[in-house]
Scaffold this motif. Structure first.
Motif, mmCIF file in Angstrom:
data_model
loop_
_atom_site.group_PDB
_atom_site.id
_atom_site.type_symbol
_atom_site.label_atom_id
_atom_site.label_comp_id
_atom_site.label_asym_id
_atom_site.label_seq_id
_atom_site.Cartn_x
_atom_site.Cartn_y
_atom_site.Cartn_z
ATOM 1 N N GLY A 83 49.664 -0.683 -30.678
ATOM 2 C CA GLY A 83 50.694 -1.726 -29.942
ATOM 3 C C GLY A 83 50.843 -1.090 -28.642
ATOM 4 N N LYS A 84 52.139 -1.261 -28.402
ATOM 5 C CA LYS A 84 52.518 -0.899 -26.831
ATOM 6 C C LYS A 84 53.381 0.303 -26.817
ATOM 7 N N VAL A 85 53.172 1.005 -25.877
ATOM 8 C CA VAL A 85 53.768 2.409 -25.349
ATOM 9 C C VAL A 85 53.891 2.516 -23.820
ATOM 10 N N GLN A 86 54.976 2.862 -23.513
ATOM 11 C CA GLN A 86 55.625 2.954 -22.228
ATOM 12 C C GLN A 86 56.405 4.197 -22.064
ATOM 13 N N GLY A 87 55.728 5.279 -21.069
ATOM 14 C CA GLY A 87 56.535 6.620 -21.052
ATOM 15 C C GLY A 87 55.583 7.881 -21.017
ATOM 16 N N LYS A 88 55.678 8.755 -21.930
ATOM 17 C CA LYS A 88 54.755 9.708 -21.801
ATOM 18 C C LYS A 88 54.538 10.173 -23.027
ATOM 19 N N VAL A 89 53.233 10.629 -23.553
ATOM 20 C CA VAL A 89 52.705 11.015 -24.578
ATOM 21 C C VAL A 89 52.146 12.205 -24.460
ATOM 22 N N THR A 90 52.489 13.242 -25.589
ATOM 23 C CA THR A 90 51.877 14.672 -25.585
ATOM 24 C C THR A 90 51.635 14.754 -27.000
ATOM 25 N N ALA A 91 50.366 15.160 -27.183
ATOM 26 C CA ALA A 91 49.740 15.255 -28.514
ATOM 27 C C ALA A 91 48.403 16.262 -28.485
ATOM 28 N N ILE A 92 47.955 16.687 -29.659
ATOM 29 C CA ILE A 92 46.827 17.198 -29.702
ATOM 30 C C ILE A 92 45.575 16.233 -29.662
ATOM 31 N N SER A 93 45.821 15.077 -30.422
ATOM 32 C CA SER A 93 44.903 14.015 -30.575
ATOM 33 C C SER A 93 45.559 12.578 -29.963
ATOM 34 N N VAL A 94 44.917 11.885 -29.141
ATOM 35 C CA VAL A 94 45.628 10.551 -29.029
ATOM 36 C C VAL A 94 44.207 9.624 -28.882
ATOM 37 N N GLU A 95 44.678 8.352 -29.815
ATOM 38 C CA GLU A 95 43.575 7.472 -30.101
ATOM 39 C C GLU A 95 44.178 6.229 -29.673
ATOM 40 N N LEU A 96 43.501 5.532 -28.604
ATOM 41 C CA LEU A 96 43.998 4.087 -28.283
ATOM 42 C C LEU A 96 43.002 3.048 -28.986
ATOM 43 N N ALA A 97 43.742 2.250 -29.753
ATOM 44 C CA ALA A 97 42.664 1.013 -30.464
ATOM 45 C C ALA A 97 42.286 0.134 -29.308
ATOM 46 N N GLU A 98 41.612 -0.856 -29.781
ATOM 47 C CA GLU A 98 41.476 -2.143 -28.996
ATOM 48 C C GLU A 98 42.510 -2.794 -28.606
ATOM 49 N N THR A 99 43.526 -2.871 -29.404
ATOM 50 C CA THR A 99 44.707 -3.704 -29.209
ATOM 51 C C THR A 99 45.723 -3.009 -28.432
ATOM 52 N N ALA A 100 45.603 -1.887 -28.065
ATOM 53 C CA ALA A 100 46.783 -0.897 -27.529
ATOM 54 C C ALA A 100 46.972 -1.394 -26.195
ATOM 55 N N ASN A 101 48.193 -1.324 -25.586
ATOM 56 C CA ASN A 101 48.809 -1.406 -24.335
ATOM 57 C C ASN A 101 49.556 -0.394 -23.994
ATOM 58 N N VAL A 102 48.982 0.532 -23.132
ATOM 59 C CA VAL A 102 49.669 1.766 -22.879
ATOM 60 C C VAL A 102 50.068 1.940 -21.354
ATOM 61 N N ALA A 103 51.147 2.060 -21.156
ATOM 62 C CA ALA A 103 51.536 2.429 -19.467
ATOM 63 C C ALA A 103 52.159 3.879 -19.635
ATOM 64 N N ALA A 104 51.501 4.876 -19.703
ATOM 65 C CA ALA A 104 51.839 6.141 -20.107
ATOM 66 C C ALA A 104 51.104 7.230 -19.370
ATOM 67 N N ASP A 105 51.558 8.385 -19.360
ATOM 68 C CA ASP A 105 51.042 9.488 -19.004
ATOM 69 C C ASP A 105 50.602 10.349 -20.086
ATOM 70 N N LEU A 106 49.326 10.626 -20.332
ATOM 71 C CA LEU A 106 48.876 11.383 -21.720
ATOM 72 C C LEU A 106 48.467 12.770 -21.350
ATOM 73 N N THR A 107 48.954 13.572 -22.290
ATOM 74 C CA THR A 107 48.635 15.164 -22.226
ATOM 75 C C THR A 107 48.161 15.475 -23.639
ATOM 76 N N GLN A 108 46.813 15.637 -23.695
ATOM 77 C CA GLN A 108 46.172 15.836 -24.850
ATOM 78 C C GLN A 108 44.991 16.713 -24.988
ATOM 79 N N ASP A 109 44.533 17.095 -26.145
ATOM 80 C CA ASP A 109 43.168 17.858 -26.125
ATOM 81 C C ASP A 109 42.002 16.859 -26.583
ATOM 82 N N GLU A 110 42.103 15.835 -27.251
ATOM 83 C CA GLU A 110 41.304 14.905 -27.958
ATOM 84 C C GLU A 110 41.855 13.592 -27.355
#
Length: 132
Positions: free
Chosen positions: A72-99
């Motif tokens: 779905g939708k995410v706005q902000g900041k994401v910190t994770a080991i693994s981040v997956e954006l599906a084809e329906t994702a709507n992301v306006a965020a900075d990502l910090t991840q390893d995968e």
């Protein structure tokens, strides 16, 4: 002789996720050691082991988790080991991840950075001037 435990508590890794349904809007922060699925709206920060943002879900805030799956939708900041954006994702965020996995069709507007440094530094390309 020690009696075996009769507790029905399950380890956090095998627990059933907490689900925020489509009709729920939360203004505030969520913190858990377990798994959370957001199908409604969260205006606040979330800390979880695993977070799934469903197709109808929306998170406006900071996400910290081991694994994050966004449909779905995410706005902000994401910190994770693994981040997956599906084809329906709507992301306006900075990502910090390893995968990081971004499906074809996903919308992403932000910056990406690795949590850990590369095991071996990348060397700049050698100067390829030809001598005549």
């Amino acid at each position: 002789m020690k009696k075996p435990s009769t507790s029905s508590a399950r380890p956090a890794g095998n627990s059933v996720p907490s689900i925020l349904g489509r009709d729920i809007t939360i203004n505030g922060d969520i913190k858990t050691e377990g798994e959370v699925q957001v199908d409604g709206r969260l205006d606040g920060n979330i800390i979880a082991s695993v977070l799934t943002v469903g197709e109808s879900g929306s998170v406006n805030g900071t996400i910290k988790a081991d694994r994050v799956l966004i449909r779905g939708k995410v706005q902000g900041k994401v910190t994770a080991i693994s981040v997956e954006l599906a084809e329906t994702a709507n992301v306006a965020a900075d990502l910090t991840q390893d995968e990081l996995s971004i499906a074809n069709g996903a919308f992403f507007d932000g910056k990406c950075a690795r949590k850990t440094k590369a095991p071996t530094p990348i060397k700049p390309a050698a100067d390829n001037k030809q001598t005549a």
